[in-house]
Design a protein around this motif. Structure first.
Motif, short mmCIF file in Angstrom:
data_model
loop_
_atom_site.label_atom_id
_atom_site.label_comp_id
_atom_site.label_asym_id
_atom_site.label_seq_id
_atom_site.Cartn_x
_atom_site.Cartn_y
_atom_site.Cartn_z
N LEU A 18 0.83 -1.20 0.00
CA LEU A 18 0.00 0.00 0.00
C LEU A 18 0.87 1.25 0.00
O LEU A 18 0.62 2.20 -0.76
CB LEU A 18 -0.92 0.00 1.22
N PHE A 19 1.92 1.26 0.82
CA PHE A 19 2.84 2.39 0.85
C PHE A 19 3.50 2.58 -0.51
O PHE A 19 3.64 3.71 -1.00
CB PHE A 19 3.91 2.17 1.94
N GLU A 22 1.03 4.08 -2.94
CA GLU A 22 0.81 5.49 -2.65
C GLU A 22 1.98 6.36 -3.09
O GLU A 22 1.80 7.52 -3.46
CB GLU A 22 0.57 5.68 -1.14
N THR A 23 3.20 5.83 -3.04
CA THR A 23 4.39 6.63 -3.37
C THR A 23 4.85 6.45 -4.81
O THR A 23 5.91 6.93 -5.20
CB THR A 23 5.55 6.28 -2.41
N MET A 61 -7.57 -0.43 -4.23
CA MET A 61 -6.24 0.02 -4.61
C MET A 61 -5.67 -0.73 -5.81
O MET A 61 -4.80 -0.22 -6.50
CB MET A 61 -5.28 -0.11 -3.43
N GLU A 75 -7.03 6.22 -10.82
CA GLU A 75 -6.93 7.29 -9.83
C GLU A 75 -8.17 7.36 -8.95
O GLU A 75 -9.29 7.24 -9.42
CB GLU A 75 -6.74 8.64 -10.55
N ARG A 76 -7.95 7.56 -7.65
CA ARG A 76 -9.06 7.62 -6.71
C ARG A 76 -9.88 8.89 -6.92
O ARG A 76 -9.38 9.89 -7.41
CB ARG A 76 -8.52 7.61 -5.27
N SER A 229 -7.68 5.50 1.87
CA SER A 229 -7.28 4.69 0.73
C SER A 229 -8.32 4.74 -0.40
O SER A 229 -8.05 4.29 -1.51
CB SER A 229 -7.06 3.23 1.15
N GLU A 232 -9.16 10.76 -2.24
CA GLU A 232 -8.05 11.70 -2.18
C GLU A 232 -8.57 13.09 -1.83
O GLU A 232 -9.58 13.54 -2.40
CB GLU A 232 -7.34 11.74 -3.54
#
Length: 240
Positions: A18-19, A22-23, A61, A75-76, A229, A232
């Motif tokens: 997940l990290f 996100e990055t 995700m 994209e969220r 999650s 945004e």
């Protein structure tokens, strides 16, 4: 001393992935490593990897494509936290949005609520708790309070399909002049975990909001808890 809660192996794998999602580690084609590659990397079984990836899929995700692998999801949806409007006014996303009323009650304002709303103690207050969803997936939980002295009958005008902001504008002539938001962190309880389809003690973004009209009267106060999650938050500042 508070002891940290030990995470299972699949939670450790899930949180690491997940990290990395996100990055932007999987930017480009967005494809995650294969199950054997993840097993080798983390030193865990296929069952553990599958549970971790299943969690990510449930969170929105990643998506699995038959015969091709697992990919980072599109994209969220984005919520503008500096906008004036309500949830449906601000949400930018592909897919149908909906609301579900959890609680709609009228009570006499206690001293603290009366002070926060700027009304007299004992006056009627409408409390509305709703879950907001995208494609039937819970995004946030909204707990709002309105003075029924200012907006008589508001409690009879709201259902799952109704925007409170639209009713306030069109029925009561309300003009939203100022919206103050304070952003922090909260965690799911037993009740909110069920409503948001998340684990208990899961981190949420908390937004405490107060909306005022042109006369500086408080239109409503609310607490919004957002699943980070799944949504945004977007803030834009412009030079005057």
């Amino acid at each position: 001393m508070v002891q940290p809660v030990a995470m299972s192996l699949h939670e450790q794998v899930r949180n690491t992935l997940l990290f990395e999602i996100e990055t932007g580690v999987f930017a480009g084609d967005g494809k995650l490593p294969t199950e054997p590659e993840l097993c080798e990397r983390f030193g865990v079984s296929r069952i553990t990897v599958r549970r971790a990836v299943a969690d990510l899929e449930e969170m929105g995700m990643v998506t699995r494509r038959q015969g091709r692998g697992t990919f980072v999801a599109a994209e969220r949806p984005s919520l503008g936290t500096m906008a004036m409007g309500g949830f449906s006014d601000q949400l930018s996303a592909a897919g149908p949005t909906s609301r579900r009323i959890v609680e709609a009650t009228t009570t006499a304002a206690d001293e603290a609520t009366a002070q926060r709303l700027g009304v007299r103690a004992g006056s009627p207050v409408f409390r509305l708790i709703r879950v907001f969803l995208l494609d039937d997936v819970p995004l946030s939980l909204d707990d709002s309070s309105y003075s029924l002295e200012r907006y008589p009958g508001l409690d009879t005008m709201i259902d799952d399909a109704t925007s409170t902001y639209r009713v306030l504008r069109e029925t009561f002539g309300v003009h939203f002049h100022e919206v103050e938001r304070r952003i922090g962190v909260s965690f799911t309880t037993v009740e909110t975990a069920l409503l948001l389809d998340r684990p208990e003690h899961d981190a949420l973004i908390r937004i405490d909001k107060v909306a005022r009209d042109r006369k500086d009267a408080i239109i409503h106060m609310s607490t919004v808890e957002v699943v980070p999650s799944r949504l945004e938050l977007r803030m834009t500042a412009r030079e005057e």
